[in-house]
Design an enzyme around this catalytic site. Structure first.
Site, PDB file in Angstrom:
ATOM      1  CG  ASN A  96       6.961 -21.989  62.784  1.00 15.83           C
ATOM      2  OD1 ASN A  96       6.237 -22.494  61.936  1.00 15.83           O
ATOM      3  ND2 ASN A  96       7.934 -21.151  62.479  1.00 15.83           N
ATOM      4  CG  ASP A 306      14.378 -24.572  58.010  1.00 14.21           C
ATOM      5  OD1 ASP A 306      13.258 -24.991  58.338  1.00 14.21           O
ATOM      6  OD2 ASP A 306      15.252 -24.247  58.842  1.00 14.21           O
TER       7      ASP A 306
END
Length: 419
Positions: A96, A306
């Site tokens: 990302n 995460d």
């Protein structure tokens, strides 16, 4: 680097010393001797901590360091330092970034950066070009360059045929495909769990069905194509059930869960704190209990922080407008020791994720390389801003009770201590 670990309890079910308290002598990055008492000789650094435990180095399968493109959130150099002092000797980097990691030169950039630090960096390549879900990216070229898996971070693939083709194609080089579990047509513009609390608070919601329907679709595709599929950050009880049944069928399916989905639930939303805006959203207490059970019985293969740093301009705004994500490296171990048996937790941070992602691992034994995490599973404290080392401060665990702290890591013939 020569190091002597004194009175360290070894946690490694594959080691003959598992559960035993030993001295461990490391010379030039190799474990030379493991014994009851080793006398310090010469130029050796002695490490002695209260209730010292040692395991194989932890691996996090979903970490975002935001470089290139979003360095104001986190840089790779600072991210490596955060990971090391949080107990991780290896991380899989999400794509990302800006530009995306959808071609081999982008993978090369990350591999070269990773070679410079104590933490092993393993890039995840985008599954589709520019993460748009329309065309497959250069999977094989990225694989040859060092990408260990392929997925568009936190973006689900609505095109079932494209996932089918990806699963078929990746089998040619034993590639791992990652599919984020959310049906966007059902999720719409929701950002919290659909239930009593979302109704009370008047917040737009996402039903559990949005996750479960996508997982069911992906499992049908996997059964049809074969190959390897990883479903990250599951959050519902029915998701655990679906994956458990798929494993019984013999499908090559793996999945992960986050510490915040194991520890927290949608009752924590009452303050409208944007740090609690994560994807998938926090679900119910019933879901959290099912997720914990799934880790313990092995249905859920691994736990990932995460870790997703978000700068203050995009996080400290109205909850509806805030970006999704929480940092998680610093709080991972302390939040997990509260709820899981120690050997189960260590397995979910070491051998299981390394096996799924094809990352090398070795047991704690004489003659093997020292890739180790040093920790104390019993220390108790409150996690505050002073515990945050990330450039961004968007932690979902602020002011939460913790059990377990990290002393440091040994890897690549080097040592980093957290204290």
């Amino acid at each position: 680097m020569n190091v002597l670990l004194k009175s360290a309890k070894i946690i490694d079910k594959n080691s003959q010393f598992n559960g035993q308290t030993k001295d461990v002598l490391i010379e030039r990055g190799i474990i030379i001797q493991i014994a009851d008492n080793i006398e310090k000789k010469g130029n050796i650094r002695e490490i002695s901590y209260k209730n010292l435990h040692v395991s194989n180095g932890w691996f996090d399968s979903s970490v975002s360091f935001a470089e290139p493109g979003y360095e104001e959130r986190e840089t790779i150099d600072n991210g490596i330092d955060v990971a090391a002092k949080s107990g991780f000797t290896a991380v899989a980097l999400n794509p990302n970034t800006n530009p995306k990691i959808d071609h081999k030169s982008a993978v090369e950039f990350l591999v070269n950066k990773g070679n410079l630090g104590i933490v092993d960096l393993y890039p995840i390549g985008n599954l589709t070009i520019n993460a748009e879900g329309k065309e497959l990216a250069e999977l094989y070229d990225m694989f040859r360059t060092g990408a260990i898996a392929f997925g568009d971070y936190n973006k689900s693939l609505s095109n079932a045929n494209l996932l089918k083709v990806a699963l078929l194609y990746a089998q040619n080089f034993d590639g791992l495909v990652i599919s984020f579990p959310q049906d966007n047509q059902l999720a719409q513009h929701g950002f919290v769990n659909e239930g009593v609390n979302s109704t009370k608070l008047g917040l737009k919601s996402i039903p559990s069905l949005a996750e479960e329907l996508q997982i069911a679709r992906d499992l049908f595709l996997l059964e049809y194509t074969g190959g390897k599929l990883h479903i990250p950050t599951i959050s519902t009880a029915n998701s655990v059930k679906l994956i458990r049944e798929a494993k019984k069928k013999g499908l090559n399916i793996s999945c992960s869960v986050t510490p915040h989905h194991l520890n927290l639930n949608d009752e924590f939303l009452h303050d409208f704190d944007p740090d609690f805006k994560v994807t998938p959203p926090l679900r119910t207490k019933t879901d959290s209990k099912a997720l914990i059970k799934g880790v313990i019985d092995g249905t859920i293969d691994m736990i990932t922080s995460d870790h997703n740093p978000i700068d203050i301009e995009n996080k400290k705004v109205e909850m509806e407008n805030a970006l999704y994500g929480t940092i998680g490296l610093e709080s991972a171990f302390g939040s997990l020791c509260k709820i899981l048996p120690l050997e189960t937790l260590i397995s979910a941070l070491t051998e299981k994720p390394r096996s799924v992602f094809g990352v090398s691992s070795s047991k704690i034994a004489e003659g093997n390389s020292a890739n180790l995490t040093l920790f104390n599973p019993e220390s108790e404290y409150i996690f505050t801003s002073s515990n945050i080392r990330s450039s961004s401060k968007n932690s979902i665990f602020k002011n939460q009770k913790m059990k377990g702290s990290v002393y440091g890591i040994i890897n690549k013939n080097n040592i980093v201590l957290a204290q």
